[in-house]
Each structure stands twice: as C-alpha cells, then as structure tokens.
Design an enzyme around this catalytic site. Structure first.
Site, PDB file in Angstrom:
ATOM      1  N   PRO A 154       0.868  -1.082   0.165  1.00 38.23           N
ATOM      2  CA  PRO A 154      -0.139  -0.073   0.258  1.00 38.23           C
ATOM      3  C   PRO A 154       0.818   1.186  -0.185  1.00 38.23           C
ATOM      4  O   PRO A 154       1.868   1.428   0.683  1.00 38.23           O
ATOM      5  CB  PRO A 154      -1.033  -0.121   1.415  1.00 38.23           C
ATOM      6  N   ASN A 155       0.305   2.189  -0.749  1.00 45.69           N
ATOM      7  CA  ASN A 155       0.997   3.553  -0.875  1.00 45.69           C
ATOM      8  C   ASN A 155       2.452   3.734  -1.785  1.00 45.69           C
ATOM      9  O   ASN A 155       2.616   4.764  -1.919  1.00 45.69           O
ATOM     10  CB  ASN A 155       0.972   4.203   0.504  1.00 45.69           C
ATOM     11  N   ARG A 162       4.391  11.234  -1.700  1.00 43.19           N
ATOM     12  CA  ARG A 162       4.072  10.711  -0.377  1.00 43.19           C
ATOM     13  C   ARG A 162       5.507  11.099   0.268  1.00 43.19           C
ATOM     14  O   ARG A 162       6.584  10.717   0.011  1.00 43.19           O
ATOM     15  CB  ARG A 162       3.542   9.373   0.030  1.00 43.19           C
ATOM     16  N   TYR A 167      10.959   8.853   1.849  1.00 41.00           N
ATOM     17  CA  TYR A 167      10.770   8.165   0.494  1.00 41.00           C
ATOM     18  C   TYR A 167      11.372   8.810  -0.682  1.00 41.00           C
ATOM     19  O   TYR A 167      11.291   7.889  -1.994  1.00 41.00           O
ATOM     20  CB  TYR A 167       9.263   7.801   0.084  1.00 41.00           C
ATOM     21  N   ASN A 219       8.142  -5.347  -1.204  1.00 38.93           N
ATOM     22  CA  ASN A 219       7.918  -4.215  -0.006  1.00 38.93           C
ATOM     23  C   ASN A 219       6.483  -4.306   0.269  1.00 38.93           C
ATOM     24  O   ASN A 219       5.752  -3.739  -0.319  1.00 38.93           O
ATOM     25  CB  ASN A 219       8.576  -2.835  -0.676  1.00 38.93           C
ATOM     26  N   ALA A 222       2.972  -1.011   4.602  1.00 36.65           N
ATOM     27  CA  ALA A 222       2.778  -0.969   6.259  1.00 36.65           C
ATOM     28  C   ALA A 222       2.245  -2.485   6.461  1.00 36.65           C
ATOM     29  O   ALA A 222       2.268  -2.868   7.779  1.00 36.65           O
ATOM     30  CB  ALA A 222       1.483  -0.114   6.315  1.00 36.65           C
ATOM     31  N   HIS A 225       4.458  -4.703   8.836  1.00 35.74           N
ATOM     32  CA  HIS A 225       4.261  -4.702  10.368  1.00 35.74           C
ATOM     33  C   HIS A 225       3.251  -5.377  11.028  1.00 35.74           C
ATOM     34  O   HIS A 225       2.694  -5.162  12.238  1.00 35.74           O
ATOM     35  CB  HIS A 225       4.369  -3.481  10.853  1.00 35.74           C
ATOM     36  N   GLU A 243      13.198  -8.790   1.236  1.00 38.71           N
ATOM     37  CA  GLU A 243      12.312  -7.734   1.838  1.00 38.71           C
ATOM     38  C   GLU A 243      12.996  -6.480   1.619  1.00 38.71           C
ATOM     39  O   GLU A 243      14.282  -6.406   1.778  1.00 38.71           O
ATOM     40  CB  GLU A 243      12.011  -8.303   3.295  1.00 38.71           C
ATOM     41  N   HIS A 245      12.850  -2.065   1.864  1.00 40.76           N
ATOM     42  CA  HIS A 245      12.122  -1.000   2.539  1.00 40.76           C
ATOM     43  C   HIS A 245      12.893   0.341   2.160  1.00 40.76           C
ATOM     44  O   HIS A 245      14.183   0.160   2.220  1.00 40.76           O
ATOM     45  CB  HIS A 245      12.078  -0.747   3.973  1.00 40.76           C
ATOM     46  N   ARG A 252      13.082   3.799  12.732  1.00 42.64           N
ATOM     47  CA  ARG A 252      11.801   4.828  12.808  1.00 42.64           C
ATOM     48  C   ARG A 252      11.088   4.165  14.131  1.00 42.64           C
ATOM     49  O   ARG A 252      11.652   3.731  14.927  1.00 42.64           O
ATOM     50  CB  ARG A 252      11.116   4.677  11.487  1.00 42.64           C
TER      51      ARG A 252
HETATM   52  C1  DQA Z   1       8.128   1.304   3.705  1.00 45.00           C
HETATM   53  C2  DQA Z   1       8.258   1.372   5.160  1.00 45.00           C
HETATM   54  C3  DQA Z   1       6.858   1.131   6.135  1.00 45.00           C
HETATM   55  O1  DQA Z   1       6.961   1.401   7.552  1.00 45.00           O
HETATM   56  C4  DQA Z   1       6.065   2.154   5.489  1.00 45.00           C
HETATM   57  O2  DQA Z   1       4.582   1.689   6.056  1.00 45.00           O
HETATM   58  C5  DQA Z   1       5.807   2.030   3.846  1.00 45.00           C
HETATM   59  C6  DQA Z   1       6.997   2.027   3.294  1.00 45.00           C
HETATM   60  C7  DQA Z   1       9.355   1.664   3.289  1.00 45.00           C
HETATM   61  O3  DQA Z   1       9.442   1.420   1.864  1.00 45.00           O
HETATM   62  O4  DQA Z   1      10.250   2.194   3.713  1.00 45.00           O
HETATM   63  O5  DQA Z   1       4.639   2.216   3.348  1.00 45.00           O
HETATM   64  O6  DQA Z   1       7.992  -0.173   3.544  1.00 45.00           O
END
Ligand code: DQA
Length: 290
Positions: A154-155, A162, A167, A219, A222, A225, A243, A245, A252
C-alpha cells in the site's frame, strides 16, 4: 521411446492420474491443468525425451511443446491414460484473468537441436516460427528462463508525492523502470511488477507466483508490520524472496521495527532508497546463480 511411454512419463512427472483435472490440444501443444502443483516435478518433465519446451500458464496449467511428429500421438496416448479429453471450451474455463496472467517459458535448446527433425524441416510454418522465436529468446542459454516478481504494498504507488523526505522524490513509474532495468542487467529473462493497496491481492499474487516466478522482491509497506497472512503466503510458495524498505525502518517508530515477513525472506534491505530494489534483485540473481 514410444508415444505411450512418453505419455506415461509425463503423467508420472505431473503426479499421476488423480492429479489431472483437464487436458486437451491447444493449437500445437498439449495443454494440461493439474489439481495440485506440489507433486509436479518440472525438471523431470523437462527431461522427458520429445518435450522441447514447457509453457507454465497460470497457477496449475501447462502447455507442453512436443514437436509436430509427436504432439498428436503423445496427446492421444495421454488422453487414453487419463480418460480425459477436454475441449478448447473446457480448457478455457481454467484461464486466469488477463490482468493476472503470467507466463514463463522453459525451452530445452539442447533437445530441440538433437530432435530427429530439424526446426526448419517438417514444421508447419507457424509452428516452426513459434519454436524458432522461443529458441531465439533463450539463445545461448542452457538453463531454463528465470522470472522475477516485484511486489509493492500500500501507498508505494504514491512515491514521489508521499513524504519525500522519507521516501525520496522518484515516482513509482521510475521505480518500475529501475526494477525492469536491474532485472535485465542481473540476467533475469522477465520481470513482472505489481502493486496493490489490498492485503488479499498481495497474497493472491504470491500464491499465483508458485511454479511461475523464480524470485520475489517484496516491499509489503505497512503490511510488513501487521500481516501474518503475507508471511504464510511466502512460506507456502517457498520462492526465494528479499524484503525491501525504501526508508530505514530499523531507526523509525517502534511498530515499524517489527517485520512479520522477514522470517520468510533470505535478506532485508532497508534505508537504501529505491536503489535498495536493485540490490535486492542482484542478491536474488546471485542466490539463483544466474
Ligand atoms: C516502507 C516502510 C513502511 O513502514 C511503510 O509503512 C511504507 C513504506 C518503506 O519502503 O520504507 O509504506 O515499507
């Protein structure tokens, strides 16, 4: 090897009669849908004399390229052994939606070369063209084609918009270009990228990767977690996964320091920006020995 023996070998590599759901001839290939992928031995299948290549279509579908002299006889023997002969219409019921369709190709170049029929002699024009095209696609490679799947949660589609301080300013489109380029540079034959804001879509995508893709960069954003379901999906398919990020989740908030998927991944790359995807792809290529 007789047609019957080839058909028996195919049936055994696919897990026997009880594992066959449907089978029929699609153009010049023998198409088979199995119930369960776990008993299927792809390497054994690829080694059977007469099989020039295997298209893996969808989660439980195969198309076997047998060559013009064998396809009819072997298919007939296979239908007799299984007692199943499906029409094109029946087979098309198992087609997966176009948006999710995946395709990977294994072509046994060595066997194509040693087949008693040269590619340019005895093939129907279309069939010869098709095989030659496939063979060209894997020119110089003895090993099967390798396919990479990149999954973003997501996102991630909002990259560039964002929280750029966390990011970066690169767009999601740029990330896709980076992954495709990095996959090609690392030696993957294909790279499929997907993104979804929905946990179930991500799980479906991991499940459908079984038997199709050889490596996963994920990736989960969210869902990293929170999602035991994503962990279970990765464990189920047992495809090597890394994985990624973009931000450094380890430094964080506390809740971002928990990762459910990590246990099912061979490595985690965190805090290297979008370049972390390239590192993950290179790592997976090394892992697979590409
Ligand atoms: C993320 C880190 C996550 O905590 C966050 O919710 C994201 C992006 C990252 O790529 O740094 O959406 O996965």
């Amino acid at each position: 090897m007789s047609n019957r023996e080839i058909a028996e070998a195919i049936l055994s590599a696919l897990g026997g009669r009880s594992n066959i759901r449907a089978c029929g001839i699609c153009a010049t290939r023998l198409r088979i849908i199995v119930r369960d992928m776990s008993p299927v031995e792809l390497d054994t299948l690829a080694d059977i004399r007469g099989i020039l290549g295997i298209f893996k279509k969808g989660r439980c579908g195969f198309e076997l390229v047998l060559g013009p002299r064998l396809v009819a006889g072997v298919s007939e023997a296979f239908f007799e052994l299984t007692g199943i002969r499906s029409s094109m219409e029946e087979l098309s019921q198992f087609n997966i939606p176009a948006a999710q369709e995946s395709l990977s190709i294994r072509i046994n170049t060595a066997k194509a070369a040693e087949e008693e029929i040269p590619l340019s002699d005895g093939f129907e024009e279309d069939e010869g063209d098709e095989l030659e095209e496939l063979l060209r696609a894997v020119e110089g490679k003895d090993s099967p084609a390798t396919s990479l799947l990149v999954i973003n949660g997501p996102n991630i589609n909002m990259l560039g918009i964002r929280e750029p301080d966390l990011y970066g300013s690169e767009s999601y489109q740029k990330l896709l270009e980076l992954c495709e380029e990095a996959a090609q540079d690392a030696g993957f034959d294909s790279c499929v990228c997907m993104q979804s804001n929905h946990e179930g879509d991500l799980i479906d995508c991991i499940q459908q990767a079984y038997g199709i893709h050889d490596a996963i960069v994920i990736n989960p954003a969210a869902y990293t977690h929170t999602s035991v379901a994503l962990l279970d999906a990765l464990k189920a398919v047992r495809i090597p996964a890394v994985e990624v990020h973009i931000s450094d989740v380890g430094t964080r908030e506390k809740f971002r320091q928990v990762s459910y998927v990590r246990e099912a991944c061979i490595a985690t790359i965190s805090g290297h920006g979008v370049e972390g995807y390239r590192e993950a792809i290179e790592l997976l290529a090394d892992h697979l020995g590409i």
